[in-house]
Enzyme design. Structure first.
Site, PDB file in Angstrom:
ATOM      1  N   SER A  61      35.844 -21.281 -40.316  1.00 13.69           N
ATOM      2  CA  SER A  61      36.201 -19.871 -40.478  1.00 13.69           C
ATOM      3  C   SER A  61      35.256 -18.926 -39.745  1.00 13.69           C
ATOM      4  O   SER A  61      35.003 -17.817 -40.214  1.00 13.69           O
ATOM      5  CB  SER A  61      36.232 -19.506 -41.969  1.00 13.69           C
ATOM      6  N   SER A  70      34.100 -27.323 -42.790  1.00 16.41           N
ATOM      7  CA  SER A  70      33.610 -26.114 -43.457  1.00 16.41           C
ATOM      8  C   SER A  70      34.701 -25.508 -44.343  1.00 16.41           C
ATOM      9  O   SER A  70      35.115 -26.127 -45.328  1.00 16.41           O
ATOM     10  CB  SER A  70      33.113 -25.135 -42.390  1.00 16.41           C
ATOM     11  N   PHE A  71      35.180 -24.318 -44.034  1.00 20.81           N
ATOM     12  CA  PHE A  71      36.349 -23.742 -44.716  1.00 20.81           C
ATOM     13  C   PHE A  71      37.499 -24.746 -44.727  1.00 20.81           C
ATOM     14  O   PHE A  71      38.196 -24.914 -45.741  1.00 20.81           O
ATOM     15  CB  PHE A  71      36.744 -22.448 -43.991  1.00 20.81           C
ATOM     16  N   ASP A 102      21.805 -27.808 -41.083  1.00 23.79           N
ATOM     17  CA  ASP A 102      22.880 -26.820 -41.231  1.00 23.79           C
ATOM     18  C   ASP A 102      22.372 -25.587 -41.992  1.00 23.79           C
ATOM     19  O   ASP A 102      21.916 -25.695 -43.128  1.00 23.79           O
ATOM     20  CB  ASP A 102      24.048 -27.462 -41.991  1.00 23.79           C
ATOM     21  N   HIS A 108      25.518 -26.765 -37.906  1.00 29.07           N
ATOM     22  CA  HIS A 108      26.844 -26.722 -38.516  1.00 29.07           C
ATOM     23  C   HIS A 108      27.925 -27.260 -37.591  1.00 29.07           C
ATOM     24  O   HIS A 108      29.080 -27.349 -37.991  1.00 29.07           O
ATOM     25  CB  HIS A 108      27.159 -25.267 -38.907  1.00 29.07           C
TER      26      HIS A 108
END
Length: 283
Positions: free
Chosen positions: A41, A110-111, A231, A259
């Site tokens: 995101s 992630s998202f 991260d 990340h």
């Protein structure tokens, strides 16, 4: 002269009340479900920007599908749409139905990891194996890095600062990349939808993306969990929690990695995921 081709724009697939931009590469072998990749995101992100290094390699062995989730990339932005987990899960389900896919392997970043978790919980039969990379989806105090990502205001300097947060290796954080991602973030409609998704205070959006612990513990899927040790956006503790909660899980931590595991360690990441999915093919 023809306008230059934009690799981020692919085929358009009707998903419910809007069209989704979908990359669909490679061919599935008999008994081998396609792989659905769900992006993160970040500002200006698209499926292609997120997965551009993994998709062509994976497509040599299997069918890979990567949509722009609504609010991101080149998918339609319907007026008045609610950017919620329910909306995104429904979009993913509508995509599977439109492509007539009874089951997929699911990779979420992630998202996208939170979305992958939610989809696997709500429709476990539609998922064979699960891969979670730098995943949201469990409770955690929002990091300074994630707050900065979701609070992005368009400027080249701000984008450069975000790249410093995303990547461990300074070699990846070039002026050219900063310009490319900044340009992506200011395309018509991109920042408007992005800023509407995660207004302050942003801890509530972390909480909204978390799936119930009992539901995660009940997941039957073989799950590969991947995280970068350095991260700054999503804490490594998230993946440690997921590895404890998901019964049939394994955790791989990449050192010297932020990340962007799929970019910073592209070959290793792709090989790891491929081996994990091929193991299921053999079964």
């Amino acid at each position: 002269m023809n306008a230059p081709h934009n690799p981020e724009v692919a085929r358009s697939v009707r998903t419910g009340k809007f069209n989704t931009n979908v990359h669909d590469l490679g061919q599935a072998k008999p008994g081998q479900p396609p792989v659905l990749f769900i992006h993160g995101s970040g500002p200006g992100v698209s499926a292609w920007a997120n997965w551009r290094l993994a998709l062509p390699v994976m497509a040599e062995q299997r069918r890979v599908i990567a949509p722009d989730m609504v609010g991101f990339g080149y998918t339609d932005r319907p007026e008045g749409i609610d950017y919620t987990m329910d909306t995104w899960v429904q979009q993913a389900m509508d995509l599977l139905d439109a492509l007539e896919l009874p089951q997929v392997d699911l990779v979420g970043n992630s998202f996208g990891g939170a979305l992958a978790l939610a989809l696997a919980i709500r429709a476990p039969g539609r998922v064979r194996r699960l891969v979670l990379m730098g995943s949201v989806g469990v409770p955690f105090p929002i990091t300074r890095g994630l707050d900065a990502v979701w609070g992005y205001q368009p400027s080249l300097a701000n984008m450069r600062s975000l790249l410093d947060i995303f990547a461990y290796s300074r070699q990846l954080v070039t002026d050219e990349l900063a310009q490319l991602r900044f340009d992506a973030s200011i395309r018509p409609g991109f920042q408007e939808s992005f800023s509407a998704m995660f207004p302050a205070p942003r801890q509530r959006w972390v909480d909204a993306m978390a799936s119930p612990e009992a539901a995660i513990r009940a997941l039957p899927h073989e799950t590969l969990i991947v995280h970068g040790r350095e991260d700054k956006v999503i804490p490594l503790s998230n993946s440690l929690t997921l590895s404890q909660w998901i019964p049939s899980s394994q955790l791989h931590v990449f050192g010297h990695c932020g990340h962007w595991t799929q970019i910073e360690h592209a070959a290793r990441f792709t090989r790891l995921v491929s081996d994990f999915l091929t193991e299921a093919d053999a079964g």
